[in-house]
Design a protein around this motif. Structure first.
Motif, PDB file in Angstrom:
ATOM      1  N   ARG A 107       1.206  -4.712 -14.799  1.00  0.00           N
ATOM      2  CA  ARG A 107       1.219  -5.646 -13.664  1.00  0.00           C
ATOM      3  C   ARG A 107       0.908  -4.875 -12.385  1.00  0.00           C
ATOM      4  O   ARG A 107       1.681  -4.865 -11.419  1.00  0.00           O
ATOM      5  CB  ARG A 107       2.555  -6.379 -13.568  1.00  0.00           C
ATOM      6  N   ARG A 108      -0.249  -4.223 -12.400  1.00  0.00           N
ATOM      7  CA  ARG A 108      -0.602  -3.332 -11.306  1.00  0.00           C
ATOM      8  C   ARG A 108      -0.825  -4.063  -9.988  1.00  0.00           C
ATOM      9  O   ARG A 108      -0.809  -3.434  -8.921  1.00  0.00           O
ATOM     10  CB  ARG A 108      -1.852  -2.524 -11.677  1.00  0.00           C
ATOM     11  N   GLU A 109      -1.038  -5.363 -10.047  1.00  0.00           N
ATOM     12  CA  GLU A 109      -1.174  -6.111  -8.803  1.00  0.00           C
ATOM     13  C   GLU A 109       0.114  -6.084  -7.990  1.00  0.00           C
ATOM     14  O   GLU A 109       0.116  -6.406  -6.796  1.00  0.00           O
ATOM     15  CB  GLU A 109      -1.599  -7.559  -9.081  1.00  0.00           C
ATOM     16  N   ASP A 110       1.242  -5.687  -8.637  1.00  0.00           N
ATOM     17  CA  ASP A 110       2.522  -5.610  -7.936  1.00  0.00           C
ATOM     18  C   ASP A 110       2.785  -4.244  -7.309  1.00  0.00           C
ATOM     19  O   ASP A 110       3.743  -4.099  -6.541  1.00  0.00           O
ATOM     20  CB  ASP A 110       3.671  -5.938  -8.897  1.00  0.00           C
ATOM     21  N   VAL A 111       1.979  -3.233  -7.645  1.00  0.00           N
ATOM     22  CA  VAL A 111       2.278  -1.871  -7.188  1.00  0.00           C
ATOM     23  C   VAL A 111       2.262  -1.781  -5.666  1.00  0.00           C
ATOM     24  O   VAL A 111       3.195  -1.256  -5.049  1.00  0.00           O
ATOM     25  CB  VAL A 111       1.302  -0.845  -7.801  1.00  0.00           C
ATOM     26  N   SER A 112       1.198  -2.282  -5.025  1.00  0.00           N
ATOM     27  CA  SER A 112       1.121  -2.189  -3.565  1.00  0.00           C
ATOM     28  C   SER A 112       2.218  -3.012  -2.903  1.00  0.00           C
ATOM     29  O   SER A 112       2.804  -2.598  -1.891  1.00  0.00           O
ATOM     30  CB  SER A 112      -0.255  -2.634  -3.075  1.00  0.00           C
ATOM     31  N   LEU A 113       2.516  -4.186  -3.478  1.00  0.00           N
ATOM     32  CA  LEU A 113       3.589  -5.035  -2.944  1.00  0.00           C
ATOM     33  C   LEU A 113       4.925  -4.294  -2.980  1.00  0.00           C
ATOM     34  O   LEU A 113       5.662  -4.247  -1.982  1.00  0.00           O
ATOM     35  CB  LEU A 113       3.661  -6.328  -3.760  1.00  0.00           C
ATOM     36  N   LEU A 114       5.245  -3.698  -4.118  1.00  0.00           N
ATOM     37  CA  LEU A 114       6.516  -2.981  -4.272  1.00  0.00           C
ATOM     38  C   LEU A 114       6.537  -1.705  -3.435  1.00  0.00           C
ATOM     39  O   LEU A 114       7.556  -1.377  -2.815  1.00  0.00           O
ATOM     40  CB  LEU A 114       6.734  -2.641  -5.746  1.00  0.00           C
ATOM     41  N   ALA A 115       5.417  -0.988  -3.415  1.00  0.00           N
ATOM     42  CA  ALA A 115       5.362   0.265  -2.653  1.00  0.00           C
ATOM     43  C   ALA A 115       5.618   0.010  -1.167  1.00  0.00           C
ATOM     44  O   ALA A 115       6.390   0.742  -0.525  1.00  0.00           O
ATOM     45  CB  ALA A 115       4.015   0.943  -2.857  1.00  0.00           C
ATOM     46  N   ASN A 116       5.005  -1.014  -0.613  1.00  0.00           N
ATOM     47  CA  ASN A 116       5.208  -1.327   0.801  1.00  0.00           C
ATOM     48  C   ASN A 116       6.625  -1.834   1.070  1.00  0.00           C
ATOM     49  O   ASN A 116       7.201  -1.549   2.126  1.00  0.00           O
ATOM     50  CB  ASN A 116       4.171  -2.351   1.271  1.00  0.00           C
ATOM     51  N   HIS A 117       7.186  -2.555   0.104  1.00  0.00           N
ATOM     52  CA  HIS A 117       8.581  -2.998   0.242  1.00  0.00           C
ATOM     53  C   HIS A 117       9.523  -1.791   0.294  1.00  0.00           C
ATOM     54  O   HIS A 117      10.374  -1.697   1.190  1.00  0.00           O
ATOM     55  CB  HIS A 117       8.955  -3.908  -0.928  1.00  0.00           C
ATOM     56  N   PHE A 118       9.353  -0.864  -0.656  1.00  0.00           N
ATOM     57  CA  PHE A 118      10.206   0.327  -0.672  1.00  0.00           C
ATOM     58  C   PHE A 118       9.970   1.183   0.573  1.00  0.00           C
ATOM     59  O   PHE A 118      10.903   1.820   1.083  1.00  0.00           O
ATOM     60  CB  PHE A 118       9.941   1.144  -1.936  1.00  0.00           C
ATOM     61  N   LEU A 119       8.744   1.206   1.067  1.00  0.00           N
ATOM     62  CA  LEU A 119       8.439   1.957   2.283  1.00  0.00           C
ATOM     63  C   LEU A 119       9.297   1.466   3.449  1.00  0.00           C
ATOM     64  O   LEU A 119       9.897   2.260   4.188  1.00  0.00           O
ATOM     65  CB  LEU A 119       6.952   1.816   2.620  1.00  0.00           C
ATOM     66  N   HIS A 120       9.389   0.156   3.616  1.00  0.00           N
ATOM     67  CA  HIS A 120      10.194  -0.403   4.711  1.00  0.00           C
ATOM     68  C   HIS A 120      11.687  -0.166   4.479  1.00  0.00           C
ATOM     69  O   HIS A 120      12.426   0.138   5.424  1.00  0.00           O
ATOM     70  CB  HIS A 120       9.896  -1.894   4.863  1.00  0.00           C
ATOM     71  N   VAL A 121      12.123  -0.291   3.221  1.00  0.00           N
ATOM     72  CA  VAL A 121      13.544  -0.068   2.904  1.00  0.00           C
ATOM     73  C   VAL A 121      13.963   1.359   3.259  1.00  0.00           C
ATOM     74  O   VAL A 121      14.977   1.582   3.934  1.00  0.00           O
ATOM     75  CB  VAL A 121      13.811  -0.345   1.405  1.00  0.00           C
ATOM     76  N   PHE A 122      13.171   2.335   2.824  1.00  0.00           N
ATOM     77  CA  PHE A 122      13.544   3.730   3.051  1.00  0.00           C
ATOM     78  C   PHE A 122      13.256   4.180   4.477  1.00  0.00           C
ATOM     79  O   PHE A 122      13.910   5.099   4.985  1.00  0.00           O
ATOM     80  CB  PHE A 122      12.852   4.629   2.023  1.00  0.00           C
ATOM     81  N   SER A 123      12.304   3.534   5.133  1.00  0.00           N
ATOM     82  CA  SER A 123      12.087   3.829   6.550  1.00  0.00           C
ATOM     83  C   SER A 123      13.321   3.448   7.356  1.00  0.00           C
ATOM     84  O   SER A 123      13.754   4.186   8.251  1.00  0.00           O
ATOM     85  CB  SER A 123      10.864   3.069   7.082  1.00  0.00           C
ATOM     86  N   ASP A 124      13.901   2.304   7.033  1.00  0.00           N
ATOM     87  CA  ASP A 124      15.145   1.882   7.701  1.00  0.00           C
ATOM     88  C   ASP A 124      16.299   2.810   7.329  1.00  0.00           C
ATOM     89  O   ASP A 124      17.095   3.210   8.193  1.00  0.00           O
ATOM     90  CB  ASP A 124      15.489   0.445   7.316  1.00  0.00           C
ATOM     91  N   LYS A 125      16.381   3.176   6.054  1.00  0.00           N
ATOM     92  CA  LYS A 125      17.484   4.016   5.589  1.00  0.00           C
ATOM     93  C   LYS A 125      17.482   5.377   6.277  1.00  0.00           C
ATOM     94  O   LYS A 125      18.539   5.877   6.685  1.00  0.00           O
ATOM     95  CB  LYS A 125      17.399   4.198   4.069  1.00  0.00           C
ATOM     96  N   TYR A 126      16.307   5.984   6.400  1.00  0.00           N
ATOM     97  CA  TYR A 126      16.211   7.324   6.981  1.00  0.00           C
ATOM     98  C   TYR A 126      15.800   7.294   8.456  1.00  0.00           C
ATOM     99  O   TYR A 126      15.492   8.337   9.034  1.00  0.00           O
ATOM    100  CB  TYR A 126      15.218   8.160   6.171  1.00  0.00           C
ATOM    101  N   LYS A 127      15.807   6.064   9.035  1.00  0.00           N
ATOM    102  CA  LYS A 127      15.536   5.889  10.464  1.00  0.00           C
ATOM    103  C   LYS A 127      14.211   6.546  10.881  1.00  0.00           C
ATOM    104  O   LYS A 127      14.144   7.328  11.836  1.00  0.00           O
ATOM    105  CB  LYS A 127      16.703   6.432  11.286  1.00  0.00           C
ATOM    106  N   LYS A 128      13.163   6.214  10.126  1.00  0.00           N
ATOM    107  CA  LYS A 128      11.821   6.698  10.435  1.00  0.00           C
ATOM    108  C   LYS A 128      10.909   5.508  10.749  1.00  0.00           C
ATOM    109  O   LYS A 128      11.073   4.424  10.177  1.00  0.00           O
ATOM    110  CB  LYS A 128      11.244   7.482   9.257  1.00  0.00           C
ATOM    111  N   LYS A 129       9.981   5.727  11.649  1.00  0.00           N
ATOM    112  CA  LYS A 129       9.037   4.667  12.017  1.00  0.00           C
ATOM    113  C   LYS A 129       7.730   4.856  11.250  1.00  0.00           C
ATOM    114  O   LYS A 129       6.735   5.360  11.785  1.00  0.00           O
ATOM    115  CB  LYS A 129       8.791   4.677  13.517  1.00  0.00           C
ATOM    116  N   LEU A 130       7.750   4.443   9.995  1.00  0.00           N
ATOM    117  CA  LEU A 130       6.560   4.561   9.141  1.00  0.00           C
ATOM    118  C   LEU A 130       5.909   3.191   9.009  1.00  0.00           C
ATOM    119  O   LEU A 130       6.588   2.192   8.782  1.00  0.00           O
ATOM    120  CB  LEU A 130       6.947   5.095   7.763  1.00  0.00           C
ATOM    121  N   HIS A 131       4.588   3.152   9.120  1.00  0.00           N
ATOM    122  CA  HIS A 131       3.881   1.871   9.121  1.00  0.00           C
ATOM    123  C   HIS A 131       3.304   1.504   7.754  1.00  0.00           C
ATOM    124  O   HIS A 131       3.379   0.355   7.334  1.00  0.00           O
ATOM    125  CB  HIS A 131       2.752   1.897  10.161  1.00  0.00           C
TER     126      HIS A 131
END
Length: 456
Positions: A314-338
């Protein structure tokens, strides 16, 4: 807000237009195709809520389409239309699982009533679905038609008390699906209790499940309530049940059959009322053949079976999940990643993912921790993937990954021309199409343009 989406299949363009207009006027979204093959491609791209198909069509007729839909999306309802209505046709269609059977010319009101009934059966509202209605599955992010079909089945079974058996590779999200089923069930207000049967030593697992009385063994200084009791009225999730010792399998079977448990060291039976969901990454059919898993327990837990696809399928979900985790961990580690750089995201999409969603989550977290720019570059992703590449994966997983990547590359080379791709792979077209179906790949996705494509 989401409008129910209906796929209409008919080789008569006038009928397609007529049905589409009537359904659009009633508030439904529609997609039209001229034959069964086009319909299956449309379903793979976006799973509809309902299919309305003509029975008599050239090449792939309505019954062949029904069979194909039931193979890939067993919970998707199908309404069959025909100008050649007969009792044998209706009986045959009904016996093979069609939702309803209408004869042309059909009454518009009758059609709309059947559509509304089919959507209710499928768990879809007749007009709009609010975001709140989807809260039960909020933790499962997907745009995959395979996952949408699975969630449709999960929604149907959630309203029953049937035991559910979830099969899927490690890290694919079996517990998330179990929790979603619990949240949509009538037991949602009661506890959801989970345990990994493979993570607890054998001598402690029985006590964890059934509890123990004071003095039952050395160190048992108090009474202990087990998980069967803790889940009273709710749902008990036994993850990795395939790792459960055989001696304990007998006791779990007895508890499920008699709906009572007896804590270790006690002489008193305690009644239980719960819904069981179990899961494993193992092939329990093979485990039964090898004598490691009880057949009677398997049939007790496997009333309804659901299979979670691997992330590689279900590779169509990879970018969706990757960007979701990016925002989750950006908040967790207080980083401003786009975002990820485009080439970094492409590597993520084509990676093998033996560890599935859990591995993707770990990779994204590592890149977020190490990132020094607002856009995560390709070198960080490559480093994270290379560090995880030393993990030895099963041969069948490696073979599947190789096949998938090989097919993707060869279709890119031929721009989706199946005839050319089959020749390069030294396979006949039929065999090549079977490979594409096995990996849920649509050749049309790789075509440069509809106007310039050559016939296969």
């Amino acid at each position: 807000m989401q409008t129910p989406n209906i796929l209409i299949v008919d080789d008569d363009k006038d009928i397609l237009k007529l049905i589409s207009m009537r359904l659009n006027a009633a508030g439904y979204a529609t997609v039209t195709t001229n034959n069964g093959a086009e319909a299956m491609s449309a379903i793979m791209l976006q799973r509809p809520d309902l299919v309305i198909s003509d029975l008599r069509m050239p090449a792939m007729d309505g019954m062949a389409l029904l069979d194909a839909i039931q193979q890939s999306h067993p919970s998707l309802p199908v309404i069959m239309l025909t100008a050649h209505g007969s009792i044998p046709d209706a009986v045959n269609a009904t016996q093979r699982g069609v939702f309803s059977f209408l004869t042309k010319p059909f009454d518009s009101q009758a059609l709309l009533q059947q559509v509304a009934s089919a959507l209710r059966l499928n768990g879809t509202q007749t007009h709009t679905v609010s975001n709140e209605d989807d809260s039960w599955r909020a933790d499962i992010l997907t745009r995959s038609s395979i996952m949408e079909s699975l969630l449709g089945q999960a929604k149907l079974v959630a309203n029953t008390d049937a035991s559910v058996f979830i099969q899927g590779e490690s890290g694919s999200g079996k517990e998330l699906l179990a929790r979603a089923i619990h949240r949509y069930s009538p037991r949602s207000a009661k506890p959801f209790v989970a345990i990994n049967c493979g993570a607890i030593p054998e001598n402690l697992l029985e006590s964890e499940l059934f509890g123990h009385s004071k003095g039952a063994f050395t160190g048992a200084i108090n009474n202990h309530v087990g998980l069967f009791q803790s889940a009273e009225g709710g749902t008990l999730f036994l993850d990795e049940i395939g790792d459960m010792p055989q001696a304990l399998q007998v006791k779990v079977l007895r508890a499920l059959q008699e709906r009572v448990i007896r804590p270790v060291g006690s002489t008193t039976n305690i009644p239980i009322d719960l819904r069981l969901i179990s899961a494993t990454h193992r092939n329990l059919v093979n485990e039964m053949k090898e004598g490691r898993f009880r057949e009677d327990l398997f049939y007790r837990i496997n009333v309804v079976s659901l299979e979670i696809p691997s992330l590689a399928n279900r590779r169509e979900d990879v970018s969706l999940l990757a960007n979701h985790f990016l925002h989750v961990f950006s908040d967790k580690y207080k980083k401003k990643l786009h975002s990820f750089a485009p080439d970094a995201l492409e590597i993520l999409i084509t990676a093998p993912w033996p560890g599935n969603v859990r591995q993707l989550q770990n990779i994204v977290e590592q890149t977020v921790v190490l990132a020094t720019t607002q856009v995560i570059p390709i070198n960080l992703v490559q480093k994270a993937l290379q560090e995880g590449a030393n993990t030895v994966i099963p041969l069948d997983v490696a073979r599947q990954q190789f096949e998938f990547n090989y097919l993707i590359n060869i279709l890119k080379t031929t721009q989706g021309n199946v005839t050319q791709a089959a020749k390069l792979a030294q396979r006949n077209r039929t065999e090549f199409y079977r490979l594409l179906e096995r990996h849920h790949i649509q050749a049309s996705t790789f075509k440069a343009s509809k106007e310039n494509e050559s016939p296969d």
